[in-house]
Design an enzyme around this catalytic site. Structure first.
Site, PDB file in Angstrom:
ATOM      1  CB  SER A  94       1.381  -0.176   4.209  1.00  0.00           C
ATOM      2  OG  SER A  94       0.394   0.440   3.483  1.00  0.00           O
ATOM      3  CB  THR A 196       0.798   4.632   1.668  1.00  0.00           C
ATOM      4  OG1 THR A 196       1.867   3.790   2.049  1.00  0.00           O
ATOM      5  CG2 THR A 196       1.280   6.067   1.610  1.00  0.00           C
ATOM      6  CB  THR A 214       3.794   5.092   4.348  1.00  0.00           C
ATOM      7  OG1 THR A 214       3.689   3.744   3.878  1.00  0.00           O
ATOM      8  CG2 THR A 214       5.247   5.525   4.218  1.00  0.00           C
ATOM      9  NE  ARG A 224      11.749   1.605   0.589  1.00  0.00           N
ATOM     10  CZ  ARG A 224      10.526   2.096   0.423  1.00  0.00           C
ATOM     11  NH1 ARG A 224       9.777   2.384   1.461  1.00  0.00           N
ATOM     12  NH2 ARG A 224      10.046   2.281  -0.784  1.00  0.00           N
ATOM     13  CB  THR A 247      -0.079   5.599  -2.851  1.00  0.00           C
ATOM     14  OG1 THR A 247      -0.040   4.366  -2.151  1.00  0.00           O
ATOM     15  CG2 THR A 247      -1.025   5.485  -4.020  1.00  0.00           C
ATOM     16  N   GLY A 248       2.521   3.919  -3.647  1.00  0.00           N
ATOM     17  CA  GLY A 248       3.127   2.896  -4.485  1.00  0.00           C
ATOM     18  C   GLY A 248       4.608   2.751  -4.201  1.00  0.00           C
TER      19      GLY A 248
HETATM   20  C1  SD4 Z   1       6.867   3.668   0.148  1.00  0.00           C
HETATM   21  N1  SD4 Z   1       5.202   4.855  -1.100  1.00  0.00           N
HETATM   22  O1  SD4 Z   1       7.392   3.585   1.261  1.00  0.00           O
HETATM   23  C2  SD4 Z   1       5.396   4.052   0.073  1.00  0.00           C
HETATM   24  C3  SD4 Z   1       4.564   2.808   0.130  1.00  0.00           C
HETATM   25  C4  SD4 Z   1       3.120   2.999  -0.231  1.00  0.00           C
HETATM   26  O2  SD4 Z   1       0.941   2.232  -0.219  1.00  0.00           O
HETATM   27  O3  SD4 Z   1       2.700   3.964  -0.826  1.00  0.00           O
HETATM   28  N2  SD4 Z   1       2.252   2.079   0.080  1.00  0.00           N
HETATM   29  O4  SD4 Z   1       7.466   3.408  -0.890  1.00  0.00           O
END
Ligand code: SD4
Length: 333
Positions: A94, A196, A214, A224, A247-248
């Site tokens: 990612s 990420t 990321t 998106r 992250t997330g």
């Molecule tokens: C997102 N926060 O594009 C990022 C994805 C991510 O580990 O953190 N992945 O929503």
């Protein structure tokens, strides 16, 4: 006697109810209280080198960051070149090269940086450029803008001398083909998709910087953009207080402006750990979180670090001087 932080929070809440300026009330009530715009929690500024970076790959980022600082680099050099290492790693699914594509099979990248002066730069929906974090730095340093998107960001990168390349690896292409067989549009949320990189550094002068990069959610709707390139959401740095990265699931982070929130909580006296906990609780109070993961990672100027996630499984690398540890963050589970 009330703990100082509880006292300060209650005083601020009381001021709000009474319609008073909380900073003035704090000073009146507690002559030792710093103005609200100053860090309430911190002692001296830490100057021995401190880095935090999300997930296992954070170790490689911090190693490069440490090399940068030893060579006289700033916190900004450390975070940009530290995260660039992960962007070039084809096994990271990612970030950068090898990042999972959107549902149309295109790898689109988001990144941002912020320095000690409060300058910021970012790119989003960027294609064909291996190092969005370096492009984000160029946006910050060489334009009057904060965020460039899509084709404009790509054109800017090329004009700055960045080379284009296909970022879709064979492994990513196969994963996309497999995903298409399910024929149902559903992005894969971050609980399993962990690369990420958000990185924070405090250099040998005691100055802070941060970077976040990321490829976003795997198989996302084309166009998106997540939290990672958004200043205040995926990253925020205030050189008088501290820094935070996320992250997330970006949608949850953006709706609560998580990294800015964490830094503001630290400004009001919370430790990095307490601030990250409160920011995850803020999400859990507002939306169902069974199927979503968010982790926050923060440092303050006195050298304290902390993290918190909604679910277990979030870890980060911490480098303090020459010592690096991989640490599991606590969670709301
Ligand atoms: C997102 N926060 O594009 C990022 C994805 C991510 O580990 O953190 N992945 O929503």
């Amino acid at each position: 006697m009330l703990p100082r932080r509880t006292f300060l929070r209650r005083a601020a809440a009381m001021a709000a109810v009474l319609g008073l300026d909380p900073a003035r009330l704090l000073r009146a009530a507690d002559p030792t209280a710093a103005p609200i715009s100053q860090p309430l929690s911190s002692g001296a500024r830490f100057k021995s080198g401190h880095m935090l970076a999300t997930w296992n790959h954070g170790i490689a980022s911090n190693e490069e960051g440490w090399r940068q600082m030893q060579a006289g680099g700033t916190a900004l050099d450390a975070v940009v070149e530290g995260t660039a290492v992960v962007e070039s790693d084809p096994t990271g699914s990612s970030v950068g090269l090898g990042g999972r594509p959107d549902r149309d099979g295109k790898v689109t990248l988001d990144a941002c940086v912020m320095n000690a002066a409060g300058d910021a730069g970012g790119v989003c929906f960027l294609e064909d450029i291996e190092h969005p974090v370096r492009v984000a730095r160029a946006v910050m340093e060489d334009t009057p803008h904060v965020l460039l998107a899509g084709q404009g960001a790509r054109d800017f990168a090329i004009a700055k001398g960045f080379k284009t390349r296909d970022l879709l690896t064979e492994d990513s292409r196969k994963a996309w083909e497999e995903w298409k067989k399910s024929a149902e549009y559903k992005p894969i949320i971050n609980i399993e998709n962990h690369d990420t990189i958000g990185m924070l550094a405090q250099d040998l002068e005691g100055n802070l910087a941060g970077a976040c990069t990321t490829s976003g959610l795997a198989f996302k709707l084309r166009g998106r953009v997540g939290d990672s390139p958004i200043i205040g959401a995926g990253l925020f740095v205030d050189n008088e207080v501290g820094a935070c990265t996320a992250t997330g699931l970006g949608e949850a982070v953006m709706k609560t402006l998580g990294s800015f929130l964490v830094v503001e909580l630290m400004r009001q006296g919370a430790s990095p750990a307490e601030a990250c906990l409160e920011a995850t609780q803020r999400i859990a109070a507002r939306m169902p979180v069974e199927d979503l993961q968010v982790g926050y990672l923060a440092m303050d100027i006195s050298g304290r670090a902390g993290a918190h996630a909604i679910h277990g499984g979030f870890n980060y690398a911490r480098t303090l001087g020459q010592r690096t540890q991989l640490i599991d963050a606590p969670s709301l589970d």
